[in-house]
Motif scaffolding. Structure first.
Motif, PDB file in Angstrom:
ATOM      1  N   LYS A 187      76.147  26.578 -26.251  1.00  0.00           N
ATOM      2  CA  LYS A 187      74.782  27.126 -26.214  1.00  0.00           C
ATOM      3  C   LYS A 187      73.922  26.036 -25.585  1.00  0.00           C
ATOM      4  N   LEU A 188      73.220  26.393 -24.547  1.00  0.00           N
ATOM      5  CA  LEU A 188      72.376  25.391 -23.883  1.00  0.00           C
ATOM      6  C   LEU A 188      71.049  25.251 -24.621  1.00  0.00           C
ATOM      7  N   THR A 204      73.161  25.810 -33.399  1.00  0.00           N
ATOM      8  CA  THR A 204      73.564  24.520 -32.814  1.00  0.00           C
ATOM      9  C   THR A 204      74.899  24.694 -32.105  1.00  0.00           C
ATOM     10  N   ASN A 205      75.289  23.657 -31.370  1.00  0.00           N
ATOM     11  CA  ASN A 205      76.659  23.565 -30.878  1.00  0.00           C
ATOM     12  C   ASN A 205      77.434  22.813 -31.953  1.00  0.00           C
ATOM     13  N   THR A 211      76.196  16.615 -24.123  1.00  0.00           N
ATOM     14  CA  THR A 211      76.354  17.895 -24.807  1.00  0.00           C
ATOM     15  C   THR A 211      77.827  18.277 -24.767  1.00  0.00           C
ATOM     16  N   PRO A 212      78.278  19.106 -25.703  1.00  0.00           N
ATOM     17  CA  PRO A 212      79.693  19.498 -25.708  1.00  0.00           C
ATOM     18  C   PRO A 212      80.148  20.112 -24.382  1.00  0.00           C
ATOM     19  N   ILE A 264      68.462  32.497 -19.338  1.00  0.00           N
ATOM     20  CA  ILE A 264      69.448  33.332 -20.051  1.00  0.00           C
ATOM     21  C   ILE A 264      70.663  33.581 -19.160  1.00  0.00           C
ATOM     22  N   CYS A 265      70.400  33.834 -17.892  1.00  0.00           N
ATOM     23  CA  CYS A 265      71.515  34.088 -16.970  1.00  0.00           C
ATOM     24  C   CYS A 265      72.389  32.863 -16.790  1.00  0.00           C
ATOM     25  N   CYS A 266      71.781  31.696 -16.740  1.00  0.00           N
ATOM     26  CA  CYS A 266      72.572  30.468 -16.604  1.00  0.00           C
ATOM     27  C   CYS A 266      73.452  30.298 -17.834  1.00  0.00           C
ATOM     28  N   GLN A 267      72.884  30.594 -18.986  1.00  0.00           N
ATOM     29  CA  GLN A 267      73.646  30.521 -20.226  1.00  0.00           C
ATOM     30  C   GLN A 267      74.836  31.464 -20.152  1.00  0.00           C
ATOM     31  N   LYS A 268      74.567  32.674 -19.717  1.00  0.00           N
ATOM     32  CA  LYS A 268      75.638  33.665 -19.641  1.00  0.00           C
ATOM     33  C   LYS A 268      76.694  33.242 -18.627  1.00  0.00           C
ATOM     34  N   ALA A 269      76.247  32.705 -17.503  1.00  0.00           N
ATOM     35  CA  ALA A 269      77.201  32.289 -16.469  1.00  0.00           C
ATOM     36  C   ALA A 269      78.120  31.191 -16.993  1.00  0.00           C
ATOM     37  N   ILE A 270      77.562  30.279 -17.764  1.00  0.00           N
ATOM     38  CA  ILE A 270      78.395  29.224 -18.338  1.00  0.00           C
ATOM     39  C   ILE A 270      79.413  29.837 -19.296  1.00  0.00           C
ATOM     40  N   ASN A 271      78.939  30.714 -20.132  1.00  0.00           N
ATOM     41  CA  ASN A 271      79.862  31.314 -21.115  1.00  0.00           C
ATOM     42  C   ASN A 271      80.942  32.154 -20.441  1.00  0.00           C
ATOM     43  N   ASP A 272      80.588  32.806 -19.361  1.00  0.00           N
ATOM     44  CA  ASP A 272      81.601  33.585 -18.621  1.00  0.00           C
ATOM     45  C   ASP A 272      82.692  32.655 -18.107  1.00  0.00           C
ATOM     46  N   ALA A 273      82.271  31.528 -17.567  1.00  0.00           N
ATOM     47  CA  ALA A 273      83.255  30.575 -17.048  1.00  0.00           C
ATOM     48  C   ALA A 273      84.082  29.990 -18.191  1.00  0.00           C
ATOM     49  N   GLU A 274      83.400  29.714 -19.303  1.00  0.00           N
ATOM     50  CA  GLU A 274      84.121  29.145 -20.455  1.00  0.00           C
ATOM     51  C   GLU A 274      85.149  30.135 -20.991  1.00  0.00           C
ATOM     52  N   LYS A 275      84.785  31.409 -20.982  1.00  0.00           N
ATOM     53  CA  LYS A 275      85.736  32.434 -21.479  1.00  0.00           C
ATOM     54  C   LYS A 275      87.009  32.388 -20.644  1.00  0.00           C
TER      55      LYS A 275
END
Lengths: 580, 291, 340
Positions: free
Chosen positions: B152-153, B239-240, A86-87, A161-172
């Motif tokens: 997006k996971l 999608t990503n 995955t990206p 959802i929280c894991c998703q948000k945590a990843i995006n926070d780190a990515e930001k």
């Protein structure tokens, strides 16, 4: 893709849950280890069935399966599919940091990905948290992440959802312009995944569950993630979780841990080579191939009664001619071994009957009419995708023809042998076109020079095998080889070429016991789809040609013919000598 | 006529690099030239670099050269970052993208793209490209630092590729990212052998499942932005989305703008290890525009 | 016999040169290679003739011990100077030569071989003493009847005016030797042809089943045991094979405890071996060459001492390894397999 084409060979991710449930055939050589507490590496190039195996065993697919069967999902071993391609895993900002920080942020992303997939997978199990106080669980899980779990969502959905948000926070944070930006609230495996699994065990239905974390395409992980993963494998307490890791053979990740140690095969993990040699219909791959085709025909309603052999009939003239050759060779054998055993005669017929067919063909004759299920299995060279691809196009051709004639819902109850031959030759030609037009354009790390060398190498192997087929005294149909006298100056360059050939799916490698002292030796099997367009016998013979490294290198680098001798250089094998 | 203070370029052995520079230097008021050159091609570019140095000297333009490397993209990124974040007094920047790898284009534009700097870009077409080959020995595709978007996971990957003359590299990108959907933007027109090398070759993907072909024109005013946006819109939220340009350099500008508009998307670069010394010949028209 | 230079030999030569200068270092290392030449040409290959029933004590074994010493030391090899490394590798060369006079007390029969290898003025008293003492401690009993042979070696000695960490070297040799176990020490053919005496058979089976890895980075000794057996025509374990498996397992369990004790013992006497904090053990069972899934956890033997605990048996670390339980698990697994 036409839904009704039973031979879809797309990557398992594109098949969809229903088809995975319908089409999957377990291979008992390794499927028993997926649902076990062992750490497993599933190793094989694209198309050998790694993702299919992992996906089939994953919680959502198993849930789908039990729903179809109106039964209940067993919760003793829960397999969580974690696709790494995955990206997120391709992010490279860690390279701008020092090693320590790079390792931290890399682990953080991997941990969150795993946590997300755990939550996402378990959320597919109905009524898992029924009867428990979700708010307590929510509170406990909320301690894991620096975010409050949404109270209006089921707890596992909320966690995802929280894991998703945590990843995006780190990515930001790491997307910010500077090179040294670092995300401070990073999670580690023990603070993230381990804590999550321990929390999940609080759910009564999961109190005794073992979690199999199945990382797919783990070769894409960066070096820090690989070391961290290996460290988890080395230190695991496998009552709670284990790893099933699918990787390619060629780019298989190294085995070093973060502390500079190693993980050891047989001890910390078991390796399963998904590419299987195919000797005959009784071999493991032979049985698997039959089961796969039979199941596909059955599930798509094509034919319950027909066997794969009946669905892919052999050209009758070919059968007749082959029988003639067998009879002739049998006569020969009886003369030669007057007081011989039945085995001697059988072995003689095995070696020479098919060779006689190819030798007796007129030079002006067309290429042999390749057909039959057995031929297709041989052509696959032990890779499931290669088994399905030609039949896909055969089926597609017939359907297209019938539709163009006005048939709205065409039915097929066999693939005519002429269509089989046409498609086999077409695929064979395409494979050579792939080699000849320049592998450097598509294969990573393949230079122009190496592409040319590979072209030379395969051309010369084809010439060698053809010459042997027509002239060799004892092992005419050998189409695999071992390399001898490897203490040779250019051997490292030759090795690189062979690795590139594997990457390009032109070559498979296996190991088996060498005759002396039980040592294991590598043998090489070129993709058998190459041989039909060259008039070779893809069925082959259970023998290997021993080729000196210096000759292989000369063939590749100088386009020199590989030396041929009518009677030497081959090693005969017992039918079941090859091991996994 | 163009007003510019800082000029950023990547040195090349191609004719259009030096010819283009001469065009620019004639018409503009450059005060500084930041020239990057690749270690791997240092020898091939030395003549042109010296020529640029001389030209700058004659016109009293401050010229700095920086070595970067294909092999060490992290250090190269840091070099560019250090040079650009140090720019406090520059009002106008012109980026010559002609011979600049797309990864460098995107990196420089993203670093320099602020409210107080006016950014323009320049692109010189060649007279012709080599007919045999342009690049070979592909390296692993990679996401661009700081432009890899937001993940997006649990959703598939969609890959957008703007095709170029090395059409087979499309397959390399598909094999690498394994997208559920691939959008192939094929450059329109018969210019510079595009019909034979790009359009005809891309046709083989027409029947492939999961691949959608569409036409795009990098040479129009928006460099294909609107057309591409139309095709990626259905996939942005589901999608990503990973975007890569193998086609005309100007398409890289379109992708950059799309990435700015949709910051969740990722930009990917598909490097090659070998560039044809006869990559192109002569110089054609010049495009100049503001970012 | 062609000798393949081991990494620790290269390092020793380098360190000797650093310590003594080019000429001095080369000369000293030359003494080592001279001794090695004599041993590999005239002594080590002959041990097999004298002890045909025993597992290998010849050249492959010496190579193995040298490699083990290298792995045990890891980066800490820098903490031994050239002289100490020289003493270590020379001791390794000589430690089993006494077997040429028979197995019994072989560790004390090194001197005569040493004199043969260093005749006349070549004989060096300090070297002779070091090798004899270090070899004597690698196995057998101490003078007090215990196995604590390392305590009887002086902590330090000297050679060429340089101090030698005798006891540490002896501990490294002893441990490296203990870890030099595995299929390379036996012959599958001989086992299959029943050419070994009954009393020695178990040692060969043990060697065949054992794989030892030295994992300094993860602070462990890794022991993996592969138990191979054939199943009967009915797909079940025969009584004969069951007995064989149980005998072998019982032997292995004892050897695991010994291995772990040797680890603790070596750590006690040699700081350079302190990273090895645990012994990690795993088993693989193969029925007709197919790996069975018995879901057995690996076992870690650490240095944890709980007050009032007595020395544990292996099965006390994990009761799943009780012999009867193993047989049950094998039976279940074979049944599942037959069901397919």
């Amino acid at each position: 893709m036409d839904y009704n084409n039973p031979f879809e060979y797309a990557s398992a991710f594109k098949l969809g849950a229903d088809k995975i449930v319908d089409f999957y055939v377990p291979d008992y050589n390794y499927s028993r280890f997926i649902r076990s507490r062992r750490n497993i590496f599933l190793v094989g190039e694209r198309g050998c069935g790694k993702s299919m195996t992992l996906l089939y065993n994953s919680v959502p697919i198993q849930q789908k399966k039990v729903e179809k069967e109106s039964s209940k999902l067993k919760l003793d071993i829960l397999c969580v599919h974690i696709p790494c391609n995955t990206p997120l895993m391709y992010r490279r900002e860690y390279q701008l940091l020092n090693d320590f920080k790079a390792s931290i942020i890399s682990e953080h992303f991997l941990v969150l990905k795993i946590m997300f997939d755990i939550a996402d997978s378990l959320s597919k199990i109905p009524n898992l948290t029924k009867g428990i106080d979700e708010s307590e669980l929510r509170k406990e899980l909320g301690f894991l992440l620096p975010i409050k779990l949404p109270s209006r969502k089921p707890v596992l959905d909320g966690l995802a959802i929280c894991c998703q948000k945590a990843i995006n926070d780190a990515e930001k944070v790491i997307n910010a312009k500077g090179p040294n930006v670092f995300y401070e609230n990073a999670l580690s495996f023990s603070s993230g995944v381990l804590s999550l699994l321990i929390c999940l065990r609080e759910i009564p239905k999961l109190a005794d569950s073992h979690f199999a974390l199945m990382l797919d395409d783990a070769q894409v992980l960066n070096k820090h993630q690989i070391k961290v993963l290996n460290s988890w494998i080395a230190y695991r307490d496998n009552s709670l979780f284990s790893f099933k890791i699918a990787t390619t053979k060629v780019d298989r990740p190294p085995l070093h841990t973060a502390s500079g140690g190693e993980i050891f095969e047989g001890h910390d993990f078991t390796s399963i080579d998904m590419e299987q040699p195919y000797q005959n219909r009784l071999s493991d791959f032979g049985k698997l191939a039959r089961d796969i085709i039979r199941l596909r025909l059955k599930k798509t309603g094509i034919s319950i009664l027909k066997t794969p052999e009946e669905f892919f009939p052999v050209n009758p003239q070919f059968e007749k001619d082959m029988k003639k050759c067998e009879d002739s060779v049998r006569k020969e054998a009886r003369k030669k071994f007057i007081n011989g055993t039945q085995k001697q005669i059988t072995d003689y017929v095995y070696k020479y009957a098919r060779a006689k067919y190819f030798r007796d063909r007129s030079k002006r004759a067309n290429l042999p009419p390749y057909s039959g299920f057995e031929t297709l299995v041989h052509l696959s060279t032990g890779v499931i995708r290669n088994l399905l691809e030609p039949p896909y196009w055969m089926y597609d051709k017939i359907i297209s023809e019938k539709r163009s004639k006005g048939e709205e819902n065409p039915m097929i109850d066999e693939i005519p042998n002429s269509v089989q031959t046409e498609i086999i030759l077409d695929r064979s030609e395409k494979k050579w076109a792939f080699i000849n037009k320049g592998l450097d354009e598509t294969i990573e790390k393949c230079s122009r020079e190496q592409a040319k060398q590979l072209e030379n190498l395969f051309e010369n192997l084809a010439i060698l095998f053809k010459t042997r087929l027509l002239k060799h005294k004892s092992e005419p149909r050998a189409i695999s080889f071992t390399i001898s006298e490897t203490r040779f100056e250019h051997y490292p360059k030759l090795e690189k070429l062979l690795i590139l050939a594997q990457k390009a799916m032109l070559l498979n490698t296996y190991t088996s016991s060498a005759k002396d002292l039980g040592k294991r030796e590598t043998y090489y099997v070129p993709n058998r789809i190459l041989w039909p367009i060259r008039g070779l016998d893809p069925v082959g013979q259970h023998a290997r040609v021993s080729i000196k490294a210096v000759h292989l290198w000369a063939a590749a680098s100088e386009n020199k013919k590989i030396p041929f001798s009518k009677s030497e250089n081959t090693e005969e094998r017992g039918l079941f000598n090859d091991e996994q | 006529m163009m007003n510019s203070n800082l000029f950023i370029t990547v040195a090349s052995w191609e004719d259009r690099f030096l010819l283009g520079f001469k065009r620019i230097i004639k018409k503009s008021n450059l005060t500084d030239v930041q020239m990057y050159y690749f270690e791997e091609y240092a020898e091939r570019t030395v003549e042109h670099r010296e020529a640029v140095k001389e030209l700058c000297k004659k016109k009293n333009i401050h010229n700095t050269n920086y070595q970067i490397s294909f092999k060490n993209s992290a250090e190269s990124w840091k070099t560019i970052y250090n040079n650009i974040t140090g720019l406090t007094k520059v009002a106008n920047v012109t980026v010559d993208i002609t011979t600049m790898p797309r990864e460098i284009i995107w990196t420089i534009l993203s670093q320099i793209d602020t409210n107080y700097v006016k950014v323009s870009y320049v692109y010189h077409k060649p007279e012709r490209y080599d007919e045999e080959w342009l690049t070979r020995d592909p390296a692993k595709p990679r996401l661009v630092y700081k432009l890899a978007g937001m993940t997006k996971l649990g959703v598939p990957t969609c890959l957008l590729i703007l095709t170029g003359y090395d059409v087979d590299r499309v397959q390399q990108l598909i094999n690498f990212f394994e997208p559920s959907t691939t959008l192939l933007g094929v450059q329109k027109g018969k210019q510079l052998n595009n019909l034979k090398c790009n359009i005809e070759k891309s046709k083989k993907y027409e029947k492939e499942p999961g691949i959608v072909l569409f036409n795009v024109d990098a040479y129009c005013t928006d460099h294909g932005f609107a057309e591409i946006e139309k095709h990626i819109e259905p996939y942005i939220n589901t999608t990503n989305l990973v975007m890569s340009s193998l086609g005309p350099k100007l398409s890289a500008i379109a992708l950059y703008r799309l990435n700015r508009k949709y910051p969740d998307t990722a930009l990917a670069y598909a490097p090659s290890r070998e560039f044809n010394p006869e990559y192109s010949h002569g110089i054609g028209g010049t495009y100049i525009n503001s970012l | 016999m062609v000798w393949n230079t081991r990494e620790i030999e290269d390092i020793t030569k380098q360190m000797l040169i650093e310590e003594r200068g080019g000429a001095g270092g080369d000369e000293k290392f030359g003494l080592y290679t001279t001794a090695r030449k004599h041993l590999i040409e005239e002594i080590l290959p002959e041990i097999k003739r004298i002890l045909p029933e025993h597992t290998d004590h010849g050249i492959p074994h010496i190579e193995n011990v040298l490699d083990n010493a290298r792995k045990l030391l890891g980066d800490d090899v820098k903490n031994l100077d050239g002289t100490n490394l020289y003493c270590l590798i020379l001791s390794i060369l000589f430690h089993d030569v006494g077997n040429i006079f028979g197995r019994r007390k072989h560790q004390h029969n090194v001197e005569e071989i040493y004199k043969f290898v260093r005749p006349g003025i070549m004989w060096k008293p300090d070297e002779n003493k070091i090798i004899s003492e270090v070899a004597a401690a690698h196995c057998g009993e101490a003078t007090d009847g215990t196995k604590n042979t390392l305590k009887e070696i002086p902590e330090s000695g000297h050679m060429d005016g340089q101090p030698v960490k005798l006891r540490e070297i002896a501990a490294i040799l002893r441990f490296a030797d203990e870890l030099a176990e595995g299929p390379q020490r036996t012959s599958r053919f001989m086992q299959k042809q029943h050419k070994y005496r009954a009393s020695n058979k178990i040692f060969h089976e043990y060697a065949q089943a054992t794989n030892i890895c030295i994992d300094r980075g993860n602070e462990r000794i890794v022991a993996t045991y592969s138990i191979l057996f054939e199943i009967g025509r009915n797909g079940k374990l025969t009584k004969k094979n069951e007995k064989s498996i149980l005998n072998l397992l019982a032997f292995i369990y004892k050897r695991i405890i010994k291995l772990n004790q040797e680890r603790q013992y070596a750590r006690h006497y040699c700081n350079l071996l302190s990273p090895f904090k645990k012994t990690s053990v795993a088993f693989n069972f193969y029925a007709d060459r197919k790996l069975l899934n018995l879901d057995l956890d690996e076992v870690e033997l650490t240095d944890l001492v709980v007050p009032e605990d007595t020395q544990k048996q292996f099965t006390e670390y994990n009761s799943e390894y009780e012999l009867n339980n193993i047989i049950k698990k094998i039976g279940k697994s074979l049944l599942k397999h037959r069901g397919r």
